[in-house]
Design a protein around this motif. Structure first.
Motif, PDB file in Angstrom:
ATOM      1  N   THR A 122      -1.019   8.687  -2.228  1.00  0.00           N
ATOM      2  CA  THR A 122       0.074   9.354  -1.505  1.00  0.00           C
ATOM      3  C   THR A 122       0.907   8.387  -0.675  1.00  0.00           C
ATOM      4  O   THR A 122       2.152   8.488  -0.648  1.00  0.00           O
ATOM      5  N   GLU A 123       0.277   7.450   0.031  1.00  0.00           N
ATOM      6  CA  GLU A 123       1.025   6.571   0.923  1.00  0.00           C
ATOM      7  C   GLU A 123       2.058   5.737   0.183  1.00  0.00           C
ATOM      8  O   GLU A 123       3.165   5.510   0.689  1.00  0.00           O
ATOM      9  N   VAL A 124       1.731   5.273  -1.021  1.00  0.00           N
ATOM     10  CA  VAL A 124       2.703   4.489  -1.782  1.00  0.00           C
ATOM     11  C   VAL A 124       3.802   5.395  -2.328  1.00  0.00           C
ATOM     12  O   VAL A 124       4.980   5.015  -2.349  1.00  0.00           O
ATOM     13  N   TRP A 125       3.451   6.614  -2.758  1.00  0.00           N
ATOM     14  CA  TRP A 125       4.478   7.535  -3.224  1.00  0.00           C
ATOM     15  C   TRP A 125       5.473   7.848  -2.111  1.00  0.00           C
ATOM     16  O   TRP A 125       6.668   8.030  -2.371  1.00  0.00           O
ATOM     17  N   LYS A 126       4.990   7.900  -0.871  1.00  0.00           N
ATOM     18  CA  LYS A 126       5.916   8.132   0.241  1.00  0.00           C
ATOM     19  C   LYS A 126       6.970   7.027   0.300  1.00  0.00           C
ATOM     20  O   LYS A 126       8.156   7.304   0.516  1.00  0.00           O
ATOM     21  N   LYS A 127       6.544   5.782   0.116  1.00  0.00           N
ATOM     22  CA  LYS A 127       7.494   4.660   0.150  1.00  0.00           C
ATOM     23  C   LYS A 127       8.503   4.748  -0.983  1.00  0.00           C
ATOM     24  O   LYS A 127       9.650   4.327  -0.838  1.00  0.00           O
ATOM     25  N   LEU A 128       8.076   5.299  -2.113  1.00  0.00           N
ATOM     26  CA  LEU A 128       8.959   5.380  -3.267  1.00  0.00           C
ATOM     27  C   LEU A 128       9.911   6.566  -3.197  1.00  0.00           C
ATOM     28  O   LEU A 128      11.085   6.454  -3.578  1.00  0.00           O
ATOM     29  N   GLY A 189       3.263   0.717 -13.179  1.00  0.00           N
ATOM     30  CA  GLY A 189       3.711  -0.666 -13.019  1.00  0.00           C
ATOM     31  C   GLY A 189       3.664  -1.153 -11.598  1.00  0.00           C
ATOM     32  O   GLY A 189       3.964  -2.313 -11.324  1.00  0.00           O
ATOM     33  N   LEU A 190       3.328  -0.276 -10.671  1.00  0.00           N
ATOM     34  CA  LEU A 190       3.165  -0.626  -9.262  1.00  0.00           C
ATOM     35  C   LEU A 190       1.747  -0.268  -8.831  1.00  0.00           C
ATOM     36  O   LEU A 190       1.216   0.758  -9.262  1.00  0.00           O
ATOM     37  N   PRO A 191       1.115  -1.088  -7.986  1.00  0.00           N
ATOM     38  CA  PRO A 191      -0.200  -0.702  -7.468  1.00  0.00           C
ATOM     39  C   PRO A 191      -0.049   0.428  -6.461  1.00  0.00           C
ATOM     40  O   PRO A 191       0.609   0.276  -5.433  1.00  0.00           O
ATOM     41  N   LEU A 192      -0.637   1.575  -6.761  1.00  0.00           N
ATOM     42  CA  LEU A 192      -0.473   2.759  -5.918  1.00  0.00           C
ATOM     43  C   LEU A 192      -1.572   2.913  -4.881  1.00  0.00           C
ATOM     44  O   LEU A 192      -1.550   3.871  -4.102  1.00  0.00           O
ATOM     45  N   SER A 193      -2.528   1.988  -4.861  1.00  0.00           N
ATOM     46  CA  SER A 193      -3.611   2.049  -3.886  1.00  0.00           C
ATOM     47  C   SER A 193      -3.457   0.912  -2.888  1.00  0.00           C
ATOM     48  O   SER A 193      -2.496   0.138  -2.943  1.00  0.00           O
ATOM     49  N   THR A 194      -4.404   0.802  -1.971  1.00  0.00           N
ATOM     50  CA  THR A 194      -4.381  -0.306  -1.031  1.00  0.00           C
ATOM     51  C   THR A 194      -4.638  -1.601  -1.787  1.00  0.00           C
ATOM     52  O   THR A 194      -5.300  -1.597  -2.837  1.00  0.00           O
TER      53      THR A 194
END
Length: 439
Positions: A122-128, A189-194
């Protein structure tokens, strides 16, 4: 003289005349003449959604995604599955050591359920996603003439919240669909985890292998190789994640609201009917048209993602060439899935608003393979030293000709290239046993 001066929205004094909001502040749309009761209108919309902070109602989006994922069995991975994933990633990292000088980028490997994948990414999706939603609301306000913005302030706020609710619906649906298909945390294509956390979804990996006539162990190992290769690249090229996120942000900054379409939809909307308003919001009230800035950002994003996927494809192919007979069949299955615009690409388009072109994976893989054959592994990986050294869209049109007959240093001196390559290959972490994936 009249005792009651004209109200905004009456006669020729309507400050919204000629804008998409003229219908809201005029006599049409089923409302009485004059300025509508914005407090009442806001109340109607608020009944459709719960209060939330920020540009998107993330609590609603995640809840919707988890309910979607729960429509099919989603048991938590067993300890045996977690152990199998950790072992596969550990072996994958060992094989990758022979295919690239980049050090391991994985410090932890585990198995996730689909629900865990949703929460963990979720945290990376927020940035996107949030830059897109924020820019859409800002662009909406800028579509009004200056004299109308003050009067429309409450309305813009209301529409901003409605936009956030609409995007939350799209995000929830997209994440729920994606969670049912992804193999791990690098499928887009992007790391979605820490950083350093590799996580695979055994249920989806098992479904991917059905009908391929390949053992479950080989399917898991191949997916683990792709996951570990992605992490290795992003860990050793520190500018890459921000470069991709910046392209998404630049795309968001170029958003332009299609005001003519909005005006047409508002003209026929019954503003006293909350369900009609909700349907309009969910049905694309805020259609976005590509601006030149967006097209430039989109091309940069597409090319870079193709290069990431192509590098992973080539490196994994090199690592498995003499070790895994089934690798060629699995590689082709992955390429077909990406070229067809599989679930990852479709969900990315739905969530971020970008229609990617994964068909360029083959060209990018060919480019990296040709460069490695001609100039060696260090020269191939050294291209990641700086974004200015990356191949362009034109290079992907002629992948075999990339730097044909040229040195890999580009505009850098030999000393500068050697120093930069040495720094790049040293990596952000050592290759000590404690840096290998743990359970």
């Amino acid at each position: 003289m009249t005792d009651n001066p004209p109200q905004p929205g009456q006669g020729d004094d309507n400050p919204f005349k000629g804008t998409p909001f003229e219908q809201l502040f005029g006599a049409g749309g089923g409302l009485p003449a004059g300025m509508p009761d914005l407090a009442s209108l806001m109340g109607q919309v608020q009944r459709l959604m719960q209060p939330y902070e920020g540009p998107i109602n993330w609590d609603y989006a995640i809840d919707m995604a988890r309910k979607s994922a729960a429509q099919q069995p989603d048991p938590s991975p067993t300890q045996a599955q977690k152990d199998a994933v950790a072992d596969a990633v550990r072996l994958a990292d060992h094989w990758l050591d022979t295919a690239t000088d980049f050090s391991s980028g994985v410090t932890q490997a585990t198995a996730w359920s689909r629900a865990e994948w949703i929460v963990g990414t979720t945290e990376v999706w927020k940035k996107l996603v949030e830059p897109i939603a924020t820019s859409a609301v800002e662009s909406l306000g800028q579509a009004l003439p200056e004299e109308a913005r003050a009067l429309a302030g409450p309305l813009i706020g209301m529409l901003g919240k409605a936009t956030g609710a609409m995007v939350a619906t799209q995000v929830g649906s997209g994440l729920g669909t994606l969670a049912g298909e992804v193999w791990g945390v690098t499928d887009v294509g992007l790391p979605l985890s820490t950083p350093g956390q590799a996580a695979l979804v055994p249920a989806n990996i098992r479904a991917f292998g059905e009908g391929l006539d390949v053992t479950d162990d080989d399917v898991l190992l191949y997916v683990a190789l792709r996951e570990a290769a992605h992490h290795r690249l992003f860990a050793n090229v520190p500018w890459l994640s921000e470069h991709l996120l910046a392209a998404v942000t630049d795309y968001a900054r170029g958003i332009e609201i299609n005001t003519s379409d909005m005006e047409e939809k508002l003209r026929g909307m019954d503003m006293t009917n909350p369900m009609a308003m909700q349907e309009a919001f969910e049905g694309g009230l805020f259609d976005l048209s590509d601006s030149p800035k967006q097209r430039a950002a989109l091309e940069r994003l597409e090319v870079t993602l193709a290069l990431v996927e192509g590098w992973v494809d080539q490196v994994v192919g090199q690592a498995t060439a003499e070790r895994m007979p089934a690798a060629a069949k699995l590689q082709e299955a992955v390429r077909r899935r990406r070229a067809a615009g599989g679930p990852a690409e479709q969900a990315f388009a739905s969530l971020v608003g970008l229609e990617l072109r994964p068909r360029r994976l083959r060209e990018a893989s060919t480019l990296w393979g040709s460069l490695q054959t001609r100039q060696g592994t260090e020269a191939r990986d050294g291209v990641w030293m700086h974004p200015d050294l990356l191949p362009t869209a034109a290079d992907l049109d002629d992948p075999l000709g990339f730097r044909e007959g040229a040195e890999a240093t580009g505009d850098l001196s030999e000393e500068e290239f050697d120093a930069g390559l040495r720094d790049l290959l040293d990596g952000p972490r050592g290759d000590a046993p404690e840096d290998r994936p743990q359970e």
